[in-house]
Design an enzyme around this catalytic site. Structure first.
Site, PDB file in Angstrom:
ATOM      1  N   TYR A   1     -15.396  -1.525   9.127  1.00  0.00           N
ATOM      2  CA  TYR A   1     -14.005  -0.858   9.250  1.00  0.00           C
ATOM      3  C   TYR A   1     -13.418  -1.260  10.829  1.00  0.00           C
ATOM      4  O   TYR A   1     -12.679  -1.888  10.970  1.00  0.00           O
ATOM      5  CB  TYR A   1     -14.237   0.518   9.289  1.00  0.00           C
ATOM      6  CG  TYR A   1     -12.573   1.009   9.240  1.00  0.00           C
ATOM      7  CD1 TYR A   1     -11.511   0.884   8.155  1.00  0.00           C
ATOM      8  CD2 TYR A   1     -12.281   1.980  10.175  1.00  0.00           C
ATOM      9  CE1 TYR A   1     -10.345   1.615   8.412  1.00  0.00           C
ATOM     10  CE2 TYR A   1     -11.354   2.446  10.560  1.00  0.00           C
ATOM     11  CZ  TYR A   1     -10.208   2.187   9.374  1.00  0.00           C
ATOM     12  OH  TYR A   1      -9.039   2.749   9.389  1.00  0.00           O
TER      13      TYR A   1
ATOM     14  N   GLN B   1      -2.236   7.031   1.554  1.00  0.00           N
ATOM     15  CA  GLN B   1      -1.772   8.259   2.333  1.00  0.00           C
ATOM     16  C   GLN B   1      -0.684   8.216   3.237  1.00  0.00           C
ATOM     17  O   GLN B   1       0.210   9.013   3.528  1.00  0.00           O
ATOM     18  CB  GLN B   1      -2.944   8.723   3.141  1.00  0.00           C
ATOM     19  CG  GLN B   1      -2.819   9.886   3.803  1.00  0.00           C
ATOM     20  CD  GLN B   1      -3.994  10.240   5.131  1.00  0.00           C
ATOM     21  OE1 GLN B   1      -4.580   9.308   5.552  1.00  0.00           O
ATOM     22  NE2 GLN B   1      -4.087  11.232   5.481  1.00  0.00           N
TER      23      GLN B   1
ATOM     24  N   GLY C   1       0.947  -1.290  -0.135  1.00  0.00           N
ATOM     25  CA  GLY C   1       0.039  -0.070  -0.055  1.00  0.00           C
ATOM     26  C   GLY C   1       0.864   1.178   0.026  1.00  0.00           C
ATOM     27  O   GLY C   1       0.478   2.491   0.477  1.00  0.00           O
TER      28      GLY C   1
ATOM     29  N   LYS D   1     -10.832  -3.849  12.295  1.00  0.00           N
ATOM     30  CA  LYS D   1      -9.776  -3.648  12.811  1.00  0.00           C
ATOM     31  C   LYS D   1      -9.698  -4.245  14.212  1.00  0.00           C
ATOM     32  O   LYS D   1      -8.483  -4.735  14.546  1.00  0.00           O
ATOM     33  CB  LYS D   1      -9.731  -1.754  13.224  1.00  0.00           C
ATOM     34  CG  LYS D   1      -9.465  -1.241  12.076  1.00  0.00           C
ATOM     35  CD  LYS D   1      -8.295  -1.129  11.674  1.00  0.00           C
ATOM     36  CE  LYS D   1      -7.912  -0.611  10.077  1.00  0.00           C
ATOM     37  NZ  LYS D   1      -6.675  -0.800   9.509  1.00  0.00           N
TER      38      LYS D   1
END
Ligand code: AKB
Length: 319
Positions: free
Chosen positions: A143, A12, A8, A147
């Site tokens: 999400y 960001q 990845g 997690k």
């Protein structure tokens, strides 16, 4: 010397972490893993090797790990909270099938693994103020579910197989290099871009909604520091609360007015993001990270804003 794979690497966090690792770890080989359609460009491409690594393809991960003698994997492949709500099966596939592929390769090739968790791993019934390190984690978003499962599975591989897994729970990350996409905390990044470009900003999060936030240099430092930490001091592993600032939209609005007095912000309804934001901590207690590996952030809202404005004004050619 370390041989590191960043999966990845064009996202960001990845785009900045890959460059930091290449700059700072002497003699290291840092492979930028990417998926087709998100190819590295410019300095990220020119400064080191890049390979296609799709987390959902175990063989591809194993091939790159074996070819480059990788000893540390940063697993940054993930869909953020709001987009994961829109595409829950894809989020599960990337976050969970991807993670188990990485952990299996790490077990086979003896790699350490960093897979970030998030403030999103908490839910409505978690204490919202000074959220403890060890507390209730019953999120109701895909999400959040992925997690919590990431934390558990990473600890499982450590206890069962001795895989050196470590992690932090990232707050909303604010940076001026690569934009986030599909997160609940994205507003705290977009607001700076709007202010510098002289645009009005439509804030999707309601006033009074506090969330933990962090400037990217502190987040990158945490990701490197925890992987270097003395393992004999670690009581926890997956995953540590880390914190540096917490604010609600009115507070960042006021801060931005110090730099751009004409800046205007109004509110819009975004029920999905608002519901997610309200289920997350107002501010986390990060004392375990401070005690076990000397975590200590350097930026607050004001020093971050000074740097954000300096960098973005330069980028957009504004005074
Ligand atoms: C998001 O908003 O989804 C992320 C996060 C806090 O994990 N930035």
């Amino acid at each position: 010397m370390k041989n590191i794979l960043v999966i990845g690497s064009t996202g960001q966090i990845g785009s900045e972490l890959t460059m930091k690792l290449r700059r700072e770890i002497e003699g290291s080989v840092v492979v930028a893993g990417y998926i087709p359609g998100a190819e590295p460009k410019g300095i990220l491409l020119e400064s080191g090797p890049a390979e296609i690594v799709d987390v959902t393809n175990a063989q591809q991960i194993a091939d790159v790990v074996s070819r480059y003698h990788i000893d540390t994997i940063y697993n940054l492949a993930a869909l953020l909270s709001a987009v994961a709500e829109a595409k829950p099966l894809l989020a599960w596939h990337i976050q969970m099938d991807g993670l188990i592929n990485i952990l299996e390769v790490a077990r086979q090739y003896n790699c350490a693994v960093f897979t970030p968790s998030s403030i999103g791993s908490f839910g409505h019934n978690t204490p919202h103020k000074n959220t403890p390190q060890d507390t209730i984690q019953r999120p109701q978003t895909m999400y959040g579910v992925t997690k919590v499962a990431t934390e558990l599975l990473s600890d499982y591989y450590f206890h069962k197989y001795g895989v050196d897994t470590r992690s932090v729970r990232f707050p909303g990350l604010i940076s001026n290099v690569t934009l986030p996409g599909g997160g609940t905390t994205d507003y705290a990044v977009e607001i700076y871009y709007a202010a510098v470009k002289g645009e009005d900003f439509a804030c999707p999060i309601k006033p009074g909604t506090y969330m933990d936030m962090m400037y990217m240099p502190d987040a990158l430092h945490a990701a490197v520091q925890i992987m270097d930490a003395d393992p004999s001091r670690l009581i926890h592993r997956n995953s540590f609360n880390i914190a540096s600032m917490s604010f609600e939209p009115e507070e960042i609005h006021k801060e931005i007015l110090l730099f751009e007095p004409e800046f205007r912000m109004h509110y819009i309804d975004d029920p999905i993001r608002q519901a997610i934001a309200m289920s997350w901590p107002d501010n986390m207690d990060d004392s375990c990270a401070r005690e076990e590996w000397d975590w200590c952030p350097t930026y607050d809202l004001h020093t971050m804003s000074e740097d954000m404005f300096a960098c973005l004004r330069k980028r957009f050619g504004k005074k």
